[in-house]
Design an enzyme around this catalytic site. Structure first.
Site, PDB file in Angstrom:
ATOM      1  N   SER A   1     119.950   1.287  29.368  1.00 55.85           N
ATOM      2  CA  SER A   1     121.032   0.360  29.021  1.00 55.85           C
ATOM      3  C   SER A   1     120.692  -1.114  29.214  1.00 55.85           C
ATOM      4  O   SER A   1     121.432  -1.976  28.759  1.00 55.85           O
ATOM      5  CB  SER A   1     122.330   0.724  29.747  1.00 55.85           C
ATOM      6  OG  SER A   1     122.347   0.228  31.066  1.00 55.85           O
TER       7      SER A   1
ATOM      8  N   THR B   1     123.687   2.664  34.069  1.00 55.35           N
ATOM      9  CA  THR B   1     124.529   1.861  34.959  1.00 55.35           C
ATOM     10  C   THR B   1     124.351   0.350  34.753  1.00 55.35           C
ATOM     11  O   THR B   1     125.239  -0.423  35.071  1.00 55.35           O
ATOM     12  CB  THR B   1     124.217   2.179  36.442  1.00 55.35           C
ATOM     13  OG1 THR B   1     122.829   1.934  36.683  1.00 55.35           O
ATOM     14  CG2 THR B   1     124.559   3.606  36.799  1.00 55.35           C
ATOM     15  N   ASP B   2     123.152  -0.048  34.245  1.00 59.33           N
ATOM     16  CA  ASP B   2     122.818  -1.475  34.294  1.00 59.33           C
ATOM     17  C   ASP B   2     123.756  -2.375  33.493  1.00 59.33           C
ATOM     18  O   ASP B   2     124.055  -3.493  33.923  1.00 59.33           O
ATOM     19  CB  ASP B   2     121.362  -1.686  33.842  1.00 59.33           C
ATOM     20  CG  ASP B   2     120.382  -1.236  34.928  1.00 59.33           C
ATOM     21  OD1 ASP B   2     120.819  -1.018  36.075  1.00 59.33           O
ATOM     22  OD2 ASP B   2     119.180  -1.102  34.629  1.00 59.33           O
TER      23      ASP B   2
ATOM     24  N   THR C   1     120.039   6.541  32.992  1.00 57.87           N
ATOM     25  CA  THR C   1     119.382   7.377  33.996  1.00 57.87           C
ATOM     26  C   THR C   1     120.021   8.763  34.054  1.00 57.87           C
ATOM     27  O   THR C   1     119.364   9.751  34.388  1.00 57.87           O
ATOM     28  CB  THR C   1     119.459   6.686  35.375  1.00 57.87           C
ATOM     29  OG1 THR C   1     118.643   5.520  35.314  1.00 57.87           O
ATOM     30  CG2 THR C   1     118.938   7.562  36.498  1.00 57.87           C
TER      31      THR C   1
HETATM   32  C1  SIN Z   1     120.064   2.217  32.624  1.00 55.47           C
HETATM   33  O1  SIN Z   1     120.949   1.405  32.879  1.00 55.47           O
HETATM   34  O2  SIN Z   1     119.960   2.786  31.531  1.00 55.47           O
HETATM   35  C2  SIN Z   1     119.049   2.554  33.666  1.00 55.47           C
HETATM   36  C3  SIN Z   1     119.581   2.516  35.038  1.00 55.47           C
HETATM   37  C4  SIN Z   1     120.676   3.509  35.285  1.00 55.47           C
HETATM   38  O3  SIN Z   1     121.201   4.183  34.431  1.00 55.47           O
HETATM   39  O4  SIN Z   1     121.029   3.591  36.481  1.00 55.47           O
END
Ligand code: SIN
Length: 307
Positions: free
Chosen positions: A54, A87-88, A8
């Site tokens: 991710s 983050t995932d 993100t």
């Molecule tokens: C991801 O993990 O690529 C999408 C969600 C995020 O980055 O918060």
């Protein structure tokens, strides 16, 4: 040195009208850096290793990322690295890099909960904080920086799907804080020694040859049928996400013990968000102190070394 993998933090709005209508992994890492103020005594080089959401992260990409991280860490003038990441699965990538490379310099993963095109994106501040951590005296190991907090790879977990500070280090707490660009250390930087030969073994795995290790969940009404099916499919290991202190429903445990007797490695972690499984003398399935997703990585690496 900043390596981009997507997420993100590199997200850009799509045609929809809502805040969540964006595509992760759209903006190049060099563009993310372009928005930051110049840093004194620091030359930033950007490299795009991947451009993914991710949730789609996997061992082939980890292998490519570990190779690039190892390459840059081998350059004597590189003080530390920053990796932009979604983050995932950030906690999984962090643990993979820590286990495989155990770097003596900082490798700092950072991220964002709002896309780069949001009205008020959180990515630029997180990126600036991550660069401060990568340049901090004595910093080492694989770290995660988000919302002003610095987490160790072993402890960090995403615990909230939406808020700007979605990570927790549980009982251990963060390693440090970043306050107005300054790093305030709360406890020692994580240390670790690389497992001899592991990085080289990881670099040699052919596409599609990563050992398959699955996670099964112990829950009310759990039974062992899934274990039998996975064993029949040729999995190389299982992690059971147990309840509480890694306790496992008796029906599921019976199936797991049968799999162990047949030679399948099984680790027992806890599905609790905090704390660690405390091993006891009479344990019939070995306890793992970290989360099920991190235990899975350990078992996968173990299977790789054994093959
Ligand atoms: C991801 O993990 O690529 C999408 C969600 C995020 O980055 O918060």
């Amino acid at each position: 040195m900043v390596l981009g993998t997507g997420g993100t933090i590199a997200g850009a709005a799509t045609a929809g009208a809502g805040h969540l209508d964006y595509r992760a992994g759209s903006v190049a890492v060099g563009q993310l850096l372009a928005g930051l103020p110049a840093l004194q005594d620091t030359t930033l080089v950007a490299e795009q290793v991947a451009q993914v959401d991710s949730k789609d992260m996997g061992p082939a990409l980890w292998q490519a990322l570990a190779a690039r991280v190892a390459h840059w860490l081998a350059q004597p003038d590189v003080r530390g690295l920053v990796v932009t990441h979604g983050t995932d699965t950030l906690e999984e990538t962090a643990w993979f890099l820590q286990r495989v490379l155990a770097p003596q310099r900082p490798v700092v993963l950072t991220c964002a909960m709002r896309p780069a095109t949001a009205l008020s994106p959180d990515g630029p501040q997180n990126l600036a904080d991550a660069l401060a951590v990568a340049a901090a005296d004595g910093a080492q190991g694989v770290l995660a920086v988000c919302a002003g907090r610095v987490h160790a790879a072993a402890d960090v977990a995403k615990v909230h799907p939406y808020r700007l500070d979605p990570f927790s280090s549980g009982d251990a707490g963060p390693v440090a804080l970043v306050e107005d660009g300054r790093v305030r250390l709360l406890r020692p930087w994580p240390v670790g020694a690389p497992t001899p030969g592991l990085a080289q073994r990881v670099s040699q795995v052919q596409a599609g040859a990563w050992p398959r290790v699955e996670i099964v969940l112990s829950h009310a009404g759990a039974d062992g049928r899934l274990v039998g099916e996975l064993a029949a499919q040729g999995v190389r290991g299982l992690v059971v996400a147990g309840t509480g202190n890694g306790s496992v429903h008796e029906a599921l445990e019976a199936a797991l013990l049968e799999a162990v007797a047949a030679g399948l490695p099984v680790l027992r972690a806890s599905r609790c968000l905090e704390g660690r499984v405390l091993p006891h003398g009479g344990d019939r399935l070995p306890a793992h102190p970290l989360s099920p997703v991190k235990a899975r990585i350990d078992l996968q690496l173990q299977a790789l070394v054994a093959s």
